[in-house]
Structures are given as structure tokens and as C-alpha cells.
Design an enzyme around this catalytic site. Structure first.
Site, mmCIF file in Angstrom:
data_model
loop_
_atom_site.group_PDB
_atom_site.id
_atom_site.type_symbol
_atom_site.label_atom_id
_atom_site.label_comp_id
_atom_site.label_asym_id
_atom_site.label_seq_id
_atom_site.Cartn_x
_atom_site.Cartn_y
_atom_site.Cartn_z
ATOM 1 N N GLY A 60 0.849 -1.193 0.000
ATOM 2 C CA GLY A 60 0.000 0.000 0.000
ATOM 3 C C GLY A 60 0.875 1.230 0.000
ATOM 4 O O GLY A 60 2.065 1.157 0.334
ATOM 5 N N CYS A 87 5.439 -6.056 1.654
ATOM 6 C CA CYS A 87 5.770 -4.630 1.645
ATOM 7 C C CYS A 87 5.076 -3.908 2.806
ATOM 8 O O CYS A 87 5.370 -4.173 3.958
ATOM 9 C CB CYS A 87 5.392 -4.032 0.280
ATOM 10 S SG CYS A 87 6.149 -2.425 0.001
ATOM 11 N N TYR A 88 4.122 -3.006 2.513
ATOM 12 C CA TYR A 88 3.396 -2.344 3.605
ATOM 13 C C TYR A 88 2.770 -3.393 4.531
ATOM 14 O O TYR A 88 2.709 -3.185 5.743
ATOM 15 C CB TYR A 88 2.320 -1.423 3.023
ATOM 16 C CG TYR A 88 1.612 -0.580 4.051
ATOM 17 C CD1 TYR A 88 2.228 0.537 4.609
ATOM 18 C CD2 TYR A 88 0.324 -0.903 4.480
ATOM 19 C CE1 TYR A 88 1.584 1.311 5.557
ATOM 20 C CE2 TYR A 88 -0.333 -0.134 5.431
ATOM 21 C CZ TYR A 88 0.300 0.974 5.966
ATOM 22 O OH TYR A 88 -0.348 1.732 6.910
ATOM 23 N N HIS A 174 8.036 -7.677 -3.350
ATOM 24 C CA HIS A 174 6.724 -8.057 -3.903
ATOM 25 C C HIS A 174 6.786 -9.394 -4.651
ATOM 26 O O HIS A 174 7.081 -9.418 -5.843
ATOM 27 C CB HIS A 174 6.234 -6.977 -4.876
ATOM 28 C CG HIS A 174 5.839 -5.709 -4.198
ATOM 29 N ND1 HIS A 174 4.563 -5.468 -3.762
ATOM 30 C CD2 HIS A 174 6.572 -4.630 -3.848
ATOM 31 C CE1 HIS A 174 4.513 -4.278 -3.185
ATOM 32 N NE2 HIS A 174 5.722 -3.741 -3.228
ATOM 33 N N GLU A 176 4.377 -11.018 -5.777
ATOM 34 C CA GLU A 176 3.300 -11.107 -6.776
ATOM 35 C C GLU A 176 3.717 -10.530 -8.122
ATOM 36 O O GLU A 176 3.028 -10.716 -9.125
ATOM 37 C CB GLU A 176 2.037 -10.412 -6.261
ATOM 38 C CG GLU A 176 2.025 -8.888 -6.307
ATOM 39 C CD GLU A 176 2.686 -8.221 -5.093
ATOM 40 O OE1 GLU A 176 3.553 -8.859 -4.454
ATOM 41 O OE2 GLU A 176 2.357 -7.049 -4.819
ATOM 42 N N SER A 228 -25.461 -6.692 -24.146
ATOM 43 C CA SER A 228 -24.988 -6.080 -25.394
ATOM 44 C C SER A 228 -24.496 -7.134 -26.374
ATOM 45 O O SER A 228 -24.343 -6.866 -27.553
ATOM 46 C CB SER A 228 -23.840 -5.121 -25.083
ATOM 47 O OG SER A 228 -22.709 -5.855 -24.634
ATOM 48 N N GLY A 229 -24.219 -8.333 -25.855
ATOM 49 C CA GLY A 229 -23.577 -9.339 -26.690
ATOM 50 C C GLY A 229 -22.069 -9.309 -26.520
ATOM 51 O O GLY A 229 -21.361 -10.156 -27.052
ATOM 52 N N GLY A 230 -21.554 -8.321 -25.766
ATOM 53 C CA GLY A 230 -20.127 -8.288 -25.436
ATOM 54 C C GLY A 230 -19.805 -9.367 -24.415
ATOM 55 O O GLY A 230 -20.706 -9.993 -23.853
ATOM 56 N N VAL A 231 -18.501 -9.575 -24.173
ATOM 57 C CA VAL A 231 -18.085 -10.686 -23.308
ATOM 58 C C VAL A 231 -18.664 -10.544 -21.898
ATOM 59 O O VAL A 231 -19.254 -11.483 -21.363
ATOM 60 C CB VAL A 231 -16.535 -10.730 -23.189
ATOM 61 C CG1 VAL A 231 -16.097 -11.946 -22.396
ATOM 62 C CG2 VAL A 231 -15.886 -10.702 -24.545
ATOM 63 N N ASP A 232 -18.521 -9.354 -21.314
ATOM 64 C CA ASP A 232 -18.838 -9.215 -19.895
ATOM 65 C C ASP A 232 -20.338 -9.391 -19.627
ATOM 66 O O ASP A 232 -20.730 -10.157 -18.746
ATOM 67 C CB ASP A 232 -18.359 -7.859 -19.371
ATOM 68 C CG ASP A 232 -16.878 -7.643 -19.660
ATOM 69 O OD1 ASP A 232 -16.150 -8.655 -19.762
ATOM 70 O OD2 ASP A 232 -16.452 -6.483 -19.790
ATOM 71 N N SER A 233 -21.172 -8.694 -20.404
ATOM 72 C CA SER A 233 -22.611 -8.832 -20.123
ATOM 73 C C SER A 233 -23.087 -10.239 -20.485
ATOM 74 O O SER A 233 -23.989 -10.780 -19.843
ATOM 75 C CB SER A 233 -23.437 -7.751 -20.834
ATOM 76 O OG SER A 233 -23.369 -7.867 -22.232
ATOM 77 N N LYS A 375 -10.109 -9.634 -17.303
ATOM 78 C CA LYS A 375 -10.772 -10.029 -18.547
ATOM 79 C C LYS A 375 -10.531 -11.499 -18.904
ATOM 80 O O LYS A 375 -11.448 -12.213 -19.285
ATOM 81 C CB LYS A 375 -10.264 -9.139 -19.680
ATOM 82 C CG LYS A 375 -11.099 -9.210 -20.924
ATOM 83 C CD LYS A 375 -12.269 -8.282 -20.772
ATOM 84 C CE LYS A 375 -13.120 -8.141 -21.977
ATOM 85 N NZ LYS A 375 -14.171 -7.126 -21.736
#
Ligand code: XMP
Length: 530
Positions: A60, A87-88, A174, A176, A228-233, A375
Site C-alpha cells: 500500500g 511490503c506495507y 513483492h 506477486e 450487449s452481446g459483449g463478453v462481460d454482459s 478479462k
């Protein structure tokens, strides 16, 4: 909270405002252990209620000495659950348990040489000297009682420390971040050797458990989604379909500005493959009227956006008992909108509420089941839910659709030309990408084209076809490589591919006699033309 796995095998990441707090959770999920984040001010009781198998304290930006420095409920260290701080997170652990944190003379940023100073469960199997990634000014100067200092760097006396008896571990660097050469090995040591977790978590069981969570959350209420037909929706629709079936109404607003075949494909998938209530709003004519003669790009966008919500709420208000609005918000959306400062779901829900322009007197509670995910994880979830590849791996497509690829006023004739040209561009570049996928095994290899489409400018030029002079439109081909759309480079497509696209467009699309290729990067251009 969404429980993606057995509660007893979940890793909680406490987020101290790390720039990439979700990255830690994501690395853990990559190792097939379920992980999600909670805000750092969650109480030990709230954390215990999640029954975590392990807790990770993120980095952080604060100094532990700052007046309003975020801290951790010290009872977290008494839960009997292994804790790992980065770290923090290490500094917070040290401060809470009686160690000291000081300002080092100079901060340490970037790659650093780490030297191990003793046996360490966390560093087991990694070299005595190795490269790690540092980004700090303050650092632990004295480890708390009971801890062993397990490594140092030139400027950092306590680069890692552990109290194996109490199963408390921390690093100043870090793990990660990919630049820490053995970071993944350290995470594996923590998860599999120290916490004794099994790498059994998969997208399939996540899908099932997320569906169960949605079922419990909404009970017998109705849920509405702008699809919408997009990936997320689409992934949210597929998930809700599994969870609550026809209690979900998907509203698909067809503004007539979609690509060739797209409305039919969305309708087919969400009426035949998924069991939802699907409403296809044919708004093509209303949009055509609103857009007639409008040439200003911003005005076009505004008209399309405003009308979208008008159409959506007209349906929503006719349905009885809709209590929830599902949205396909994903984690990078939250980062980009700067909405989340300290992590956690509560803050997300509030800020995103504001993005939907609810009409007077209308409100819904939000469900955003994807707001923890990146994504590519959303794509993997879509595949696990049975969505077809053309939807899961669809290239980005702007909300205002083809209207912002027709320069100047939109009309039916121009839309037909653009849809035809765009279909050829997609067909050719899709098969080029598919060949690369076969060769490299990577769907998004560094050579595959990220976004590709046709643009119709508002000019005509002279040509000759079959001995006859033509005066017709050009098509501009746009194809870019990018990873996040913030910057992009024009794709260095093979000449043969360019020749085929050009040849086919001129031969197959009436009204087009020329094709040009846009060779501008972003910046200075943008990906879209308007
Ligand atoms: P630009 O043209 O700004 O586009 O370089 C960056 C990325 O965003 C997409 N884009 C949009 N997506 N609504 C969207 O959902 C929009 O209004 C919009 N405008 C641009 C664009 O296709 C590219 O991937």
C-alpha cells in the site's frame, strides 16, 4: 461475498490500497486456490466469518507513521490462520506485533539483490542470492520477538521474516510481481507447504458457487440485465441463467448499428442455449430517425447513449417486481474509473450506481458478480459456463457501434456498405488469428491482431472497374495491436492478407472502389475514428 470455493480453502487478501491489490488474489487463483480481497479495515470477526484458510496483507502507498495510516485489526494474528504480508503488509505486521519500522536512508525501487540469511519456509527451494522487486521508502528495522530474519538486501536489513511457530510470514519485496524471479515459488510454498492447501479450485466450481451465491442473494426476485452481446454482459447473463433461469430478463437493445450477423447470434445464444427471458428491442428505426443528419461525433455518441437507457428503462418499467440490475462490471473498469481506493465490494457498488442514469423514482439494487475478475478470467468463466467462442473471444466493440465508424451522418446505405466491408475484414483477420493460434497455442499471441474493423469516411474518389470510370467510396482498414486499448500500435499485417482484404472488399461490396490502411498508432490517433 462470493464464495468461489470451500470456505475452508479460501485465501483472503486484505487490501491496503495497493495499486494492483487484485493482482495478488489473481496470482493465487492462477495457482488454483480461490482468493478474493477484503478492505483492510475489516474486523477480525468479519474476516473470521469468511473462514479463510490463509490471509495475505497487500502492499500500500501509506507510511505506517502517517496519522491516518491504514492498519489491521491485531486480533487477525491470533485467528490461528497463516498470515503473509507484502511490503506495507510486512510493516503493518511488524508494527502490530512489537517490531519497529524506520525510514531507510534511501528508498529502494525496482530490482534488488536478495541474500538469504537463514532457513526459511517461505523461501524454501529458492537460491541463496536472487532478484526481487522492491518499491518502498519505510522498512522494518527490527523484527518482532519470535521472528527470524530470513533475508536482506544492501539497503534493507529485514527483506523477509517469519515466525514459523505462529505461521506468520512477511516480505518487504513483492512476490506477486513477475520481476521477482522466484515469487511464484514463494507463493506456492505458502499455499501448498505452509497452509497445506490443495490446488483444486477451477472455473467450473467457481461458476457453480457464484450461481449459488446469486440464488441466495436474489431469492425469488426478478433481475434485469442490459445485454450487449459483449463478453462481460454475456458472461453475467450465462451465470444468472444458471443461477435463476427465467427470473432473469435480458434486454437486448438493437440500435441497428451492430455488425452483420450479431443481433441474430446474440438472440440465438440467449434463446436456444440459455434459459432466460430474452427481450429483443427493435429500436433500429427510432435510432435512424434520431441520428438523421447528425454529423458531430460527440452528438452522435450522446444521442445513442441517452436513447439506450430510454429503451432499456421503457422495458424495465413494464416488468413487474424487478428488484435487481445485473451488470458486467469487471475489475479493470473499477480501476479505470478510479472508483475504488481501498478495495472491498461496498465501495464498488456505490460508485457504480452513479453510472446508470436511473429515471426519477426508479432504482434497483446492483449485482456485479464479475467485479473481482480480470478479462481473461471472465473469458475462462464464460467458457466454463458454455458460452460459444465467438462471444467469449469477441474483439472489443464500442457501445455506439458502427455509428462512430461512419464519418459524418449515418444513413441506411452507408450502414449496409460498412456492414459488408466489416464482415470481410473480420472473416479474413479472424482466420489469420486462428492460424496464429494453431501455430503458437496462444489465443492472444503478441502477433495476433487485437482489434480490426472497417471505417467509412465521408469522401468519394475516382476509380476504374471493367473499363468504366467509377466515383465511389473508400473503406479504411483499421487493425491494431494492444493489450488494454490505452495505447495501440497499427498491426504489421502481411501484404498478402492486406491484398486479399482489399481485393475482396472492392469486388464484393457495391459502392466501394478503394481500400486504404490506417498506419497510425495511439497516441497520436485513437483506435476508433470518432
Ligand atoms: P479509442 O478510440 O478511444 O478506443 O482509442 C479505445 C477502445 O475503446 C473502445 N471504445 C468504446 N467502447 N463505448 C465502448 O464501450 C464507447 O463509447 C467506446 N469508444 C471507444 C474502442 O473500440 C477501443 O477498443
Amino acid at each position: 461475498m462470493v464464495s468461489g470455493s470451500d470456505a475452508s480453502s479460501k485465501v483472503i487478501v486484505l487490501d491496503f490500497g495497493a495499486q494492483y491489490g487484485q493482482l495478488i488474489a489473481r496470482r493465487v487463483r492462477d495457482l488454483h486456490v480461490y482468493s478474493e480481497i477484503m478492505p483492510c479495515d475489516a474486523s477480525a470477526d468479519e474476516i473470521a466469518a469468511e473462514r479463510p484458510a490463509a490471509i495475505i496483507l497487500s502492499g500500500g502507498p501509506a507510511s505506517v507513521y502517517a496519522e491516518d495510516a491504514p492498519s489491521v485489526d491485531p486480533r487477525v494474528f491470533d485467528l490461528g490462520v497463516p498470515v503473509l504480508g507484502f511490503c506495507y503488509g510486512q510493516q503493518v505486521m511488524a508494527t502490530a506485533l512489537g517490531g519497529t519500522v524506520g525510514h531507510t536512508e534511501k528508498g529502494e525501487y525496482g530490482a534488488a539483490r536478495l541474500l538469504r540469511t537463514g532457513d526459511a519456509q517461505l523461501l524454501e527451494g529458492t537460491p541463496d542470492a536472487q532478484t526481487v522487486w522492491m518499491s518502498h521508502r519505510d522498512a522494518v528495522t527490527q523484527a518482532p520477538a519470535g521472528f527470524t530474519v530470513t533475508s536482506r538486501t544492501e539497503t534493507c536489513p529485514v527483506a523477509s521474516m517469519e515466525d514459523a511457530g505462529r505461521r506468520l510470514y512477511a516480505t518487504q519485496f513483492h512476490p506477486e510481481v513477475r520481476h521477482t524471479d522466484y515469487g511464484t515459488d514463494m507463493l506456492k510454498n505458502f499455499l501448498f507447504q505452509i497452509c497445506r492447501l490443495a490446488p483444486t479450485w477451477t472455473m467450473d466450481n467457481l461458476a457453480e458457487r457464484m450461481a449459488e451465491e446469486i440464488r441466495q442473494q436474489v431469492g425469488s426476485d426478478r433481475v434485469i440485465l442490459a445485454l450487449s452481446g459483449g463478453v462481460d454482459s454475456s458472461v453475467v447473463a450465462a451465470l444468472c441463467s444458471r443461477a435463476i433461469g427465467k427470473q432473469l430478463t435480458c434486454v437486448f437493445v438493437n440500435h441497428g448499428l451492430l455488425r452483420r450477423g450479431e443481433p441474430e447470434q446474440v438472440e440465438e445464444v440467449f434463446t436456444k442455449q440459455f434459459d432466460v427471458d430474452f427481450v429483443h428491442v427493435h429500436a433500429e428505426e427510432r435510432y435512424a430517425k434520431l441520428l438523421a443528419g447528425v454529423t458531430d461525433p460527440e452528438r452522435k455518441r450522446q444521442i445513442i447513449g441517452t436513447q439506450f437507457w430510454n429503451e432499456f428503462f421503457a422495458v424495465a418499467q413494464k416488468l413487474d417486481g424487478v428488484k435487481w440490475l445485473a451488470q458486467g462490471t469487471i475489475y479493470p473498469d473499477i480501476i479505470e474509473s478510479g472508483a475504488r481506493k481501498t478495495g472491498g465490494r461496498a465501495s464498488t457498488i456505490k460508485s457504480h450506481h452513479n453510472l446508470v442514469p436511473f429515471p426519477e423514482g426508479v432504482s434497483f439494487d446492483l449485482i456485479e458478480p464479475l467485479d473481482h475478475f480480470f478479462k481473461d478470467e471472465v473469458r475462462a468463466l464464460g467458457t466454463a459456463l458454455g458460452l460459444p467462442d465467438p462471444i467469449v473471444f469477441r474483439q472489443p466493440f464500442p457501445g455506439p457501434g458502427l455509428a462512430i465508424r461512419i464519418i459524418g451522418a449515418v444513413d441506411a446505405e452507408k450502414l449496409e456498405i460498412l456492414k459488408d466491408a466489416d464482415a470481410i475484414v473480420r472473416e479474413e483477420i479472424d482466420s489469420y488469428n486462428a492460424r496464429l493460434f494453431e501455430e503458437t497455442g496462444e489465443r492472444n499471441s503478441e502477433h495476433s491482431v487485437w482489434q480490426y474493423f472497417a471505417v467509412l469516411p465521408d469522401v468519394k474518389s475516382v476509380g476504374v472497374m471493367g473499363d468504366e470510370r467509377t466515383y465511389a467510396r473508400p473503406i479504411i482498414l483499421r487493425a491494431v495491436e494492444s493489450s488494454d486499448a490505452m495505447t495501440a500500435d497499427w498491426a504489421k499485417l502481411p501484404y498478402e492478407l492486406l491484398a486479399r482484404v482489399s481485393g475482396r472488399i472492392v469486388a464484393e461490396v457495391p459502392g466501394v472502389n478503394r481500400v486504404a490502411y490506417d498506419i497510425t498508432s495511439k497516441p497520436p490517433a485513437t483506435i476508433e475514428w470518432e
